[in-house]
Design a protein around this motif. Structure first.
Motif, short mmCIF file in Angstrom:
data_model
loop_
_atom_site.label_atom_id
_atom_site.label_comp_id
_atom_site.label_asym_id
_atom_site.label_seq_id
_atom_site.Cartn_x
_atom_site.Cartn_y
_atom_site.Cartn_z
N ASN A 172 -48.83 53.64 16.82
CA ASN A 172 -47.95 52.49 16.63
C ASN A 172 -48.73 51.27 16.18
O ASN A 172 -48.28 50.51 15.34
N ARG A 173 -49.90 51.07 16.76
CA ARG A 173 -50.71 49.91 16.38
C ARG A 173 -51.11 50.02 14.91
O ARG A 173 -51.07 49.07 14.16
N ARG A 174 -51.49 51.23 14.50
CA ARG A 174 -51.91 51.42 13.11
C ARG A 174 -50.74 51.14 12.17
O ARG A 174 -50.91 50.52 11.12
N ASP A 175 -49.54 51.57 12.54
CA ASP A 175 -48.37 51.32 11.70
C ASP A 175 -48.12 49.83 11.54
O ASP A 175 -47.79 49.37 10.45
N ARG A 176 -48.28 49.08 12.63
CA ARG A 176 -48.06 47.64 12.54
C ARG A 176 -49.09 46.98 11.65
O ARG A 176 -48.78 46.08 10.89
N ASP A 177 -50.37 47.40 11.74
CA ASP A 177 -51.44 46.77 10.97
C ASP A 177 -51.33 47.07 9.48
O ASP A 177 -51.68 46.25 8.65
N GLU A 178 -50.87 48.27 9.14
CA GLU A 178 -50.86 48.68 7.74
C GLU A 178 -49.64 48.16 6.97
O GLU A 178 -49.58 48.33 5.77
N THR A 179 -48.67 47.57 7.63
CA THR A 179 -47.48 47.15 6.91
C THR A 179 -47.29 45.63 6.98
O THR A 179 -46.40 45.15 7.66
N PRO A 180 -48.17 44.89 6.29
CA PRO A 180 -47.93 43.45 6.24
C PRO A 180 -46.69 43.19 5.37
O PRO A 180 -46.31 44.03 4.56
N GLU A 181 -46.08 42.05 5.58
CA GLU A 181 -44.87 41.72 4.83
C GLU A 181 -45.22 41.35 3.40
O GLU A 181 -45.92 40.38 3.16
N PHE A 182 -44.74 42.13 2.45
CA PHE A 182 -44.94 41.84 1.04
C PHE A 182 -43.60 41.43 0.44
O PHE A 182 -42.57 42.02 0.73
N ALA A 183 -43.66 40.43 -0.41
CA ALA A 183 -42.47 40.04 -1.17
C ALA A 183 -42.63 40.64 -2.57
O ALA A 183 -43.75 40.77 -3.06
N ASP A 184 -41.53 41.00 -3.19
CA ASP A 184 -41.64 41.54 -4.54
C ASP A 184 -40.63 40.86 -5.46
O ASP A 184 -39.60 40.37 -5.01
#
Length: 193
Positions: free
Chosen positions: A11-23
């Protein structure tokens, strides 16, 4: 117990790898291929992705349907992101030029409150990058693909004072002009003239 730790770690890895990106969708083209059985239509999408904190990337995707082309372009943009150092988190450190093919862009720093003065595809790149004040001009090609590539070329050349100081083996304060001395030097030069 070990199973629970793995879940927590996952779960921690999932949170770290998905920063909020705008497109931002910059351009979409309908392309057709004429075959013996008629015309086959497809779509090409150009997308700019950024975290609005100094990272930006662009990608292009082609597919038979528009949503699939946009998804492919977004995935490619996330893989090709570059980091750009921003002064005060709002503008560029110095003026620069970028080139790609027949496209040439000029980007200049701007004082607070200027806003983003840029056209079409360049504006999308600056907004996704998180720049708030910049003056830019596109010279030559108006093709959005070439304009974005030229903009990314110019942004990749940017040097922050920290990088320059590190490369030259000096302190950042030695490289940046003294703010108090600069107006005094100008006033002394005007008095001599």
């Amino acid at each position: 117990m070990a199973e629970r730790d793995n879940n927590r770690r996952g779960n921690r890895r999932d949170r770290d790898e998905t920063p909020e990106f705008a497109d931002r969708l910059v351009a979409i083209n309908r392309v057709s291929k004429t075959t013996k059985g008629g015309k086959n239509f497809g779509f090409a999408a150009l997308v700019v992705v950024g975290d609005q904190k100094g990272r930006v990337g662009f990608g292009k995707g082609k597919a038979k349907e528009v949503p699939e082309a946009i998804r492919k372009a977004t995935e490619q943009a996330k893989r090709q992101m570059i980091r750009v150092a921003l002064r005060d988190g709002r503008t560029l450190h110095h003026d620069m030029e970028g080139r790609h093919g027949a496209g040439k862009v000029v980007m200049r720093t701007a004082p607070v409150g200027t806003g983003i003065i840029a056209g079409g595809p360049m504006r999308a790149v600056f907004e996704m990058l998180g720049v708030q004040d910049v003056v830019s001009k596109s010279i030559g090609s108006q093709n959005p693909y070439n304009m974005i590539r030229a903009t990314m070329n110019g942004l990749s050349k940017e040097q922050s004072p920290r990088n320059v100081a590190q490369r030259r083996g000096k302190k950042v304060a030695d490289i940046l002009p003294k703010r108090d001395e600069a107006p005094a030097a100008e006033a002394a030069a005007e008095a001599d003239a």
